[in-house]
Design an enzyme around this catalytic site. Structure first.
Site, PDB file in Angstrom:
ATOM      1  N   HIS A 104      -4.442   6.171  -0.536  1.00 14.71           N
ATOM      2  CA  HIS A 104      -4.988   5.935   0.803  1.00 14.71           C
ATOM      3  C   HIS A 104      -3.918   6.029   1.891  1.00 14.71           C
ATOM      4  O   HIS A 104      -4.253   6.122   3.063  1.00 14.71           O
ATOM      5  CB  HIS A 104      -5.653   4.558   0.837  1.00 14.71           C
ATOM      6  CG  HIS A 104      -7.019   4.543   1.455  1.00 14.71           C
ATOM      7  ND1 HIS A 104      -7.798   5.654   1.666  1.00 14.71           N
ATOM      8  CD2 HIS A 104      -7.766   3.502   1.897  1.00 14.71           C
ATOM      9  CE1 HIS A 104      -8.938   5.311   2.214  1.00 14.71           C
ATOM     10  NE2 HIS A 104      -8.953   4.008   2.368  1.00 14.71           N
ATOM     11  N   ASN A 157     -10.013   0.987   7.747  1.00 11.80           N
ATOM     12  CA  ASN A 157     -11.387   1.017   8.243  1.00 11.80           C
ATOM     13  C   ASN A 157     -11.510   0.783   9.741  1.00 11.80           C
ATOM     14  O   ASN A 157     -12.594   0.951  10.299  1.00 11.80           O
ATOM     15  CB  ASN A 157     -12.252   0.019   7.477  1.00 11.80           C
ATOM     16  CG  ASN A 157     -12.420   0.419   6.026  1.00 11.80           C
ATOM     17  OD1 ASN A 157     -12.036   1.512   5.618  1.00 11.80           O
ATOM     18  ND2 ASN A 157     -12.990  -0.471   5.248  1.00 11.80           N
ATOM     19  N   TYR A 184      -5.294  -1.319   9.593  1.00 10.84           N
ATOM     20  CA  TYR A 184      -5.920  -1.119   8.289  1.00 10.84           C
ATOM     21  C   TYR A 184      -6.918   0.022   8.434  1.00 10.84           C
ATOM     22  O   TYR A 184      -7.449   0.292   9.508  1.00 10.84           O
ATOM     23  CB  TYR A 184      -6.549  -2.386   7.707  1.00 10.84           C
ATOM     24  CG  TYR A 184      -5.489  -3.389   7.315  1.00 10.84           C
ATOM     25  CD1 TYR A 184      -4.844  -3.301   6.091  1.00 10.84           C
ATOM     26  CD2 TYR A 184      -5.102  -4.383   8.203  1.00 10.84           C
ATOM     27  CE1 TYR A 184      -3.848  -4.189   5.741  1.00 10.84           C
ATOM     28  CE2 TYR A 184      -4.104  -5.276   7.870  1.00 10.84           C
ATOM     29  CZ  TYR A 184      -3.477  -5.171   6.639  1.00 10.84           C
ATOM     30  OH  TYR A 184      -2.482  -6.046   6.311  1.00 10.84           O
ATOM     31  N   ASP A 244      -6.153  11.156   3.452  1.00  8.47           N
ATOM     32  CA  ASP A 244      -6.494  11.376   2.049  1.00  8.47           C
ATOM     33  C   ASP A 244      -7.966  11.726   1.911  1.00  8.47           C
ATOM     34  O   ASP A 244      -8.793  11.299   2.710  1.00  8.47           O
ATOM     35  CB  ASP A 244      -6.205  10.102   1.246  1.00  8.47           C
ATOM     36  CG  ASP A 244      -7.054   8.929   1.701  1.00  8.47           C
ATOM     37  OD1 ASP A 244      -7.907   8.461   0.934  1.00  8.47           O
ATOM     38  OD2 ASP A 244      -6.867   8.459   2.854  1.00  8.47           O
ATOM     39  N   ASN A 262     -14.013   6.122   5.377  1.00  9.26           N
ATOM     40  CA  ASN A 262     -14.321   5.071   6.356  1.00  9.26           C
ATOM     41  C   ASN A 262     -13.384   5.078   7.561  1.00  9.26           C
ATOM     42  O   ASN A 262     -13.809   4.771   8.677  1.00  9.26           O
ATOM     43  CB  ASN A 262     -14.308   3.699   5.693  1.00  9.26           C
ATOM     44  CG  ASN A 262     -15.499   3.501   4.783  1.00  9.26           C
ATOM     45  OD1 ASN A 262     -16.556   4.087   4.979  1.00  9.26           O
ATOM     46  ND2 ASN A 262     -15.323   2.689   3.755  1.00  9.26           N
ATOM     47  N   TYR A 311       0.804  -1.219   0.000  1.00 11.07           N
ATOM     48  CA  TYR A 311       0.000   0.000   0.000  1.00 11.07           C
ATOM     49  C   TYR A 311       0.841   1.274   0.000  1.00 11.07           C
ATOM     50  O   TYR A 311       0.303   2.370  -0.100  1.00 11.07           O
ATOM     51  CB  TYR A 311      -0.952   0.007   1.194  1.00 11.07           C
ATOM     52  CG  TYR A 311      -1.915  -1.154   1.167  1.00 11.07           C
ATOM     53  CD1 TYR A 311      -2.868  -1.264   0.169  1.00 11.07           C
ATOM     54  CD2 TYR A 311      -1.827  -2.158   2.122  1.00 11.07           C
ATOM     55  CE1 TYR A 311      -3.738  -2.342   0.124  1.00 11.07           C
ATOM     56  CE2 TYR A 311      -2.699  -3.245   2.086  1.00 11.07           C
ATOM     57  CZ  TYR A 311      -3.651  -3.325   1.087  1.00 11.07           C
ATOM     58  OH  TYR A 311      -4.502  -4.393   1.039  1.00 11.07           O
TER      59      TYR A 311
END
Length: 188
Positions: free
Chosen positions: A19, A67, A65, A92, A113, A14
């Site tokens: 994100h 969320n 992570y 972001d 989220n 990632y």
């Protein structure tokens, strides 16, 4: 104590995705403040570094992570008894054009989220936030595919400049300088 949180996802795959721009910004801030290397804290499930800048400042990159970012932020706020007004989150935002940064002392989670989870776990919206524009999702992509896509080498300088501007806001906030809502567009 103040808590500065950059949002992102922990795995290497990632890195350099839209994100993870919050992680990038907090890394830049850590370098500016000569913070020690981030260390993993099992209880909060976050990478942490602390610095002194007019008081103790805890830099945080949740490893939950995106969320579930509120798990780390909620734990740290309770453990250190950090008032919501002493928390700032850098992240972001697909609803803002690339190269635009907006800072506010309060507000909704919007469509993000990770922010929704933080609001839920803190029980309110009374914390500062710095939104780093990553541009609008193309119609041909799903939201998840877009935010997890890698930004191009041509965008790297623009997004780095946006992260630098986000750090400028964050340093002002840490120092207690007065600002209510700020928007800046970095050079393209």
């Amino acid at each position: 104590m103040k808590l500065v949180v950059g949002l992102g996802n922990p795995d290497r795959e990632y890195r350099d995705t839209y994100h993870n721009i919050g992680f990038n910004a907090v890394d830049i801030l850590a370098a500016r403040l000569d913070a020690p290397a981030f260390a993993y804290d099992k209880k909060s499930n976050a990478e942490l570094a602390d610095v002194a800048l007019g008081g103790k400042v805890l830099l945080c990159k949740p490893q939950t992570y995106m969320n579930l970012s509120g798990d780390s932020v909620g734990y740290l706020s309770r453990y250190y008894k950090i008032d919501m007004r002493d928390i700032i989150v850098l992240y972001d935002d697909i609803d803002i054009a690339k190269g635009v940064v907006r800072a506010r002392l309060d507000g909704s989670a919007g469509t993000h989220n990770g922010m929704r989870d933080i609001v839920s776990k803190l029980g309110g919206t009374g914390f500062a936030r710095v939104r780093i524009g990553t541009g609008f999702k193309p119609n041909y992509m799903s939201l998840a595919d877009y935010v997890l896509s890698h930004f191009s080498s041509g965008e790297r300088d623009l997004l780095k400049a946006a992260c630098e501007a986000a750090c400028d806001f964050t340093e002002k906030w840490i120092k207690g300088e007065d600002w209510q809502e700020l928007t800046v567009t970095v050079a393209r």
